[in-house]
Scaffold this motif. Structure first.
Motif, short mmCIF file in Angstrom:
data_model
loop_
_atom_site.label_atom_id
_atom_site.label_comp_id
_atom_site.label_asym_id
_atom_site.label_seq_id
_atom_site.Cartn_x
_atom_site.Cartn_y
_atom_site.Cartn_z
N ARG A 126 0.82 -1.21 0.00
CA ARG A 126 0.00 0.00 0.00
C ARG A 126 0.85 1.26 0.00
O ARG A 126 0.58 2.21 -0.74
CB ARG A 126 -0.92 0.01 1.22
CG ARG A 126 -2.02 -1.01 1.16
CD ARG A 126 -2.79 -1.01 2.46
NE ARG A 126 -3.82 -2.04 2.45
CZ ARG A 126 -4.43 -2.48 3.53
NH1 ARG A 126 -4.12 -1.99 4.72
NH2 ARG A 126 -5.36 -3.41 3.43
N LEU A 129 2.50 1.84 -3.35
CA LEU A 129 1.51 2.28 -4.35
C LEU A 129 1.19 3.76 -4.19
O LEU A 129 1.19 4.52 -5.17
CB LEU A 129 0.23 1.45 -4.24
CG LEU A 129 0.31 0.01 -4.75
CD1 LEU A 129 -0.91 -0.78 -4.32
CD2 LEU A 129 0.45 -0.01 -6.26
N THR A 163 5.88 1.79 -11.78
CA THR A 163 6.15 0.35 -11.66
C THR A 163 7.42 0.09 -10.86
O THR A 163 7.51 -0.91 -10.15
CB THR A 163 6.24 -0.32 -13.04
OG1 THR A 163 7.21 0.35 -13.86
CG2 THR A 163 4.88 -0.33 -13.74
N VAL A 166 6.39 0.24 -7.28
CA VAL A 166 5.62 -0.96 -6.93
C VAL A 166 6.54 -2.18 -6.78
O VAL A 166 6.45 -2.91 -5.80
CB VAL A 166 4.51 -1.21 -7.98
CG1 VAL A 166 3.84 -2.57 -7.76
CG2 VAL A 166 3.47 -0.09 -7.93
#
Length: 184
Positions: A126, A129, A163, A166
């Motif tokens: 989380r 992100l 990305t 992430v």
């Protein structure tokens, strides 16, 4: 603490490889770039009009306000980064600086996880992100809004940056989590 250090080092190399694949193996981002009609003539013109290495805004802010407005409205406008002396097409020093940059990024991300007291895998997922989305919105979105970076080029930076956050966040989560469950 040693799991964090191993996680930072591992994650640094993983995103380094990911960056290589994204920017060197993947040709799609470069389809967003335009091609000059004559690179040799363009290089000659650049050397003639841009006397020193650096960044240039065209029209430049040194113009009077009236001239700046007139030149901006008639166009073309641009933002140019230039190295007047050239550079190696494939400079190994760039790769080393990139590896150091990745290490610093991953270390700061690990620090963010410590500050936020992330313990479960979902905490890392989380946080990465949200941090990635915030960074992309401010930095890449800012390049579009404030510096007129073309969306079709800047979107590739956005995809890569998000990305990378992430991937780094999830991978660090595997190493840094304290709970037994990987997907908690």
């Amino acid at each position: 603490m040693s799991r964090t250090i191993v996680g930072v080092i591992t994650t640094t190399f993983v995103i380094f490889i990911y960056g290589f694949l994204f920017w060197q193996v993947n040709a799609l981002p470069y389809e967003a770039l335009q091609q000059t009609s004559d690179d040799v003539a363009a290089q000659t013109m650049l050397k003639e009009h841009f006397p020193r290495s650096g960044s240039y805004s065209i029209p430049g802010r040194q113009n009077s306000e009236a001239d700046f407005i007139k030149l901006a409205e008639q166009g073309p406008v641009g933002f140019v980064h230039i190295d007047i002396d050239g550079k190696p097409a494939f400079d190994p020093a760039v790769m080393i600086r990139g590896l150091v940059l990745n290490f610093l990024f991953v270390s700061l991300l690990a620090g963010l996880f410590k500050i936020t007291r992330a313990t479960e895998f979902r905490d890392f997922a989380r946080t990465s992100l949200v941090a990635g989305a915030a960074a992309v919105l401010l930095i890449d979105g800012g390049n579009i809004v404030w510096w007129s970076a073309p969306i079709n080029w800047q979107i590739w930076f956005s995809i890569y940056h998000f990305t990378t956050f992430v991937i780094a966040g999830h991978l660090l989560g595997i190493f840094m989590k304290t709970k037994a469950s990987i997907i908690g």
